[in-house]
Scaffold this motif. Structure first.
Motif, PDB file in Angstrom:
ATOM      1  N   ALA A 115       0.850  -1.196   0.000  1.00  0.00           N
ATOM      2  CA  ALA A 115       0.000   0.000   0.000  1.00  0.00           C
ATOM      3  C   ALA A 115       0.881   1.239   0.000  1.00  0.00           C
ATOM      4  O   ALA A 115       0.793   2.104   0.880  1.00  0.00           O
ATOM      5  CB  ALA A 115      -0.947  -0.014   1.190  1.00  0.00           C
ATOM      6  N   GLY A 117       1.096   4.002  -1.621  1.00  0.00           N
ATOM      7  CA  GLY A 117       0.580   5.365  -1.668  1.00  0.00           C
ATOM      8  C   GLY A 117       1.546   6.300  -2.357  1.00  0.00           C
ATOM      9  O   GLY A 117       2.068   6.018  -3.442  1.00  0.00           O
ATOM     10  N   ASP A 137       0.132  -1.072  -4.841  1.00  0.00           N
ATOM     11  CA  ASP A 137      -1.010  -0.228  -4.487  1.00  0.00           C
ATOM     12  C   ASP A 137      -2.033  -0.248  -5.617  1.00  0.00           C
ATOM     13  O   ASP A 137      -1.808  -0.872  -6.658  1.00  0.00           O
ATOM     14  CB  ASP A 137      -0.590   1.214  -4.184  1.00  0.00           C
ATOM     15  N   LEU A 193      -1.230   1.151   6.951  1.00  0.00           N
ATOM     16  CA  LEU A 193      -2.039   0.198   6.189  1.00  0.00           C
ATOM     17  C   LEU A 193      -3.060  -0.555   7.031  1.00  0.00           C
ATOM     18  O   LEU A 193      -4.234  -0.671   6.656  1.00  0.00           O
ATOM     19  CB  LEU A 193      -1.110  -0.805   5.488  1.00  0.00           C
TER      20      LEU A 193
END
Length: 320
Positions: A115, A117, A137, A193
């Motif tokens: 994740a 980002g 992601d 996360l």
């Protein structure tokens, strides 16, 4: 006054998002905190890409990432809370930056950021030659990041491999297809996360990490106490009320509480990992903030939902 009906969980099975939507917007907010910290006179961390990544989402986001939160106005309590939240983000970023320095010094050359980002570590950290950084992601989020950094001529300091897939899908398969080697020691990161996963999905995530970790692998995690008693409608409404400046001055409505899963049966990450063959070292975020010269009161961090446990784990044998 905030209507309690405004703070209900807004997640749904199979939901997806762009960078300015849902969980994607939290990535922008975190990057904005890194940008604001970088602009301070004596920053704890430096992320020269954070402001670029946030400002590309629009002028309101650029204001959020500025060195001073003029949009708050003359409310001293709001300024104090904003500074404490920025310090928390700086401290957790420092903790995980240091984790990668440690593991690469120990010879690990395969990194997976879950994740990811708007994480820019592949571009800003000094990686040893031969390091590969995989970023997993949502496709739209990774597309936004790579396009924005590419437009500004950013060059990764490691082999940078985006893996656009939802963590609820077969991400290990996609990771292997992208070149990941399960037989090589890996440094994994799960930052910001776990609250966005249901309890059973958190367990499954750790199981999959363990199943694809060779001996000598490392894992760093930001773990929050997602006790439902701390996420009652009343407490969520109070936290939402603190964000009124952002909604009225910038027109940005980021309600992280409404995106998180609270579960009575959620496992403590350190305990779960220790029970499955990982050697764990953990520190409470208030203690790490004090150590780094950014003191904060644990109760105040808890009210903001920022009283996390930061942990590093090592797998010397097979996970169970």
């Amino acid at each position: 006054m905030t209507d309690l009906s405004d703070v209900r969980l807004v997640r749904a099975e199979g939901d997806s998002w762009d960078v300015t939507e849902s969980v994607g917007a939290t990535a922008l907010a975190v990057a904005a905190a890194r940008a604001a910290e970088t602009a301070q006179t004596e920053p704890l961390i430096r992320d020269e890409f954070a402001f670029l990544l946030v400002a590309a989402a629009g002028p309101a986001w650029a204001q959020l990432a500025g060195s001073e939160p003029h949009w708050i106005g003359d409310d001293p309590e709001a300024h104090r809370i904003h500074a404490m939240a920025r310090s928390y983000q700086a401290v957790r970023t420092h903790y995980f930056d240091d984790f990668f320095t440690e593991v690469t010094h120990d010879g690990i050359r395969q990194v997976v950021i879950l994740a990811a980002g708007l994480d820019s570590r592949a571009f800003r950290l000094d990686w040893p030659a031969g390091t590969t950084v995989y970023e997993i992601d949502q496709p739209k989020v990774l597309e936004y990041k790579t396009a924005t950094l590419g437009a500004h001529g950013a060059v990764a300091r490691a082999q940078h491999v985006p893996v656009p897939i939802d963590l609820r899908e077969d991400w290990p398969g996609a990771l292997i297809d992208a070149g990941f080697d399960p037989a090589a020691p890996t440094a994994w990161l799960a930052e910001g996360l776990l609250p966005y996963l249901p309890a059973d999905a958190q367990d499954r995530l750790f199981e999959l990490i363990g199943a694809h970790s060779a001996p000598g692998s490392r894992l760093a995690v930001e773990d929050f106490a997602m006790d439902p008693a701390r996420y009652t409608p009343e407490k969520r409404a109070a936290r939402r009320a603190r964000g009124e400046h952002m909604r009225t001055s910038l027109g940005l409505d980021i309600d992280a509480d409404a995106l998180m899963y609270t579960d009575d049966e959620r496992a403590d990450a350190a305990g779960w990992l220790a029970a499955h063959g990982w050697e764990v070292d953990a520190v409470r975020s208030p203690d790490e903030m004090i150590r780094l010269g950014r003191p904060a009161v644990a109760e105040e961090l808890a009210e903001l939902g920022l009283d996390s446990v930061l942990l590093r784990a090592r797998l010397d044998g097979e996970s169970r």
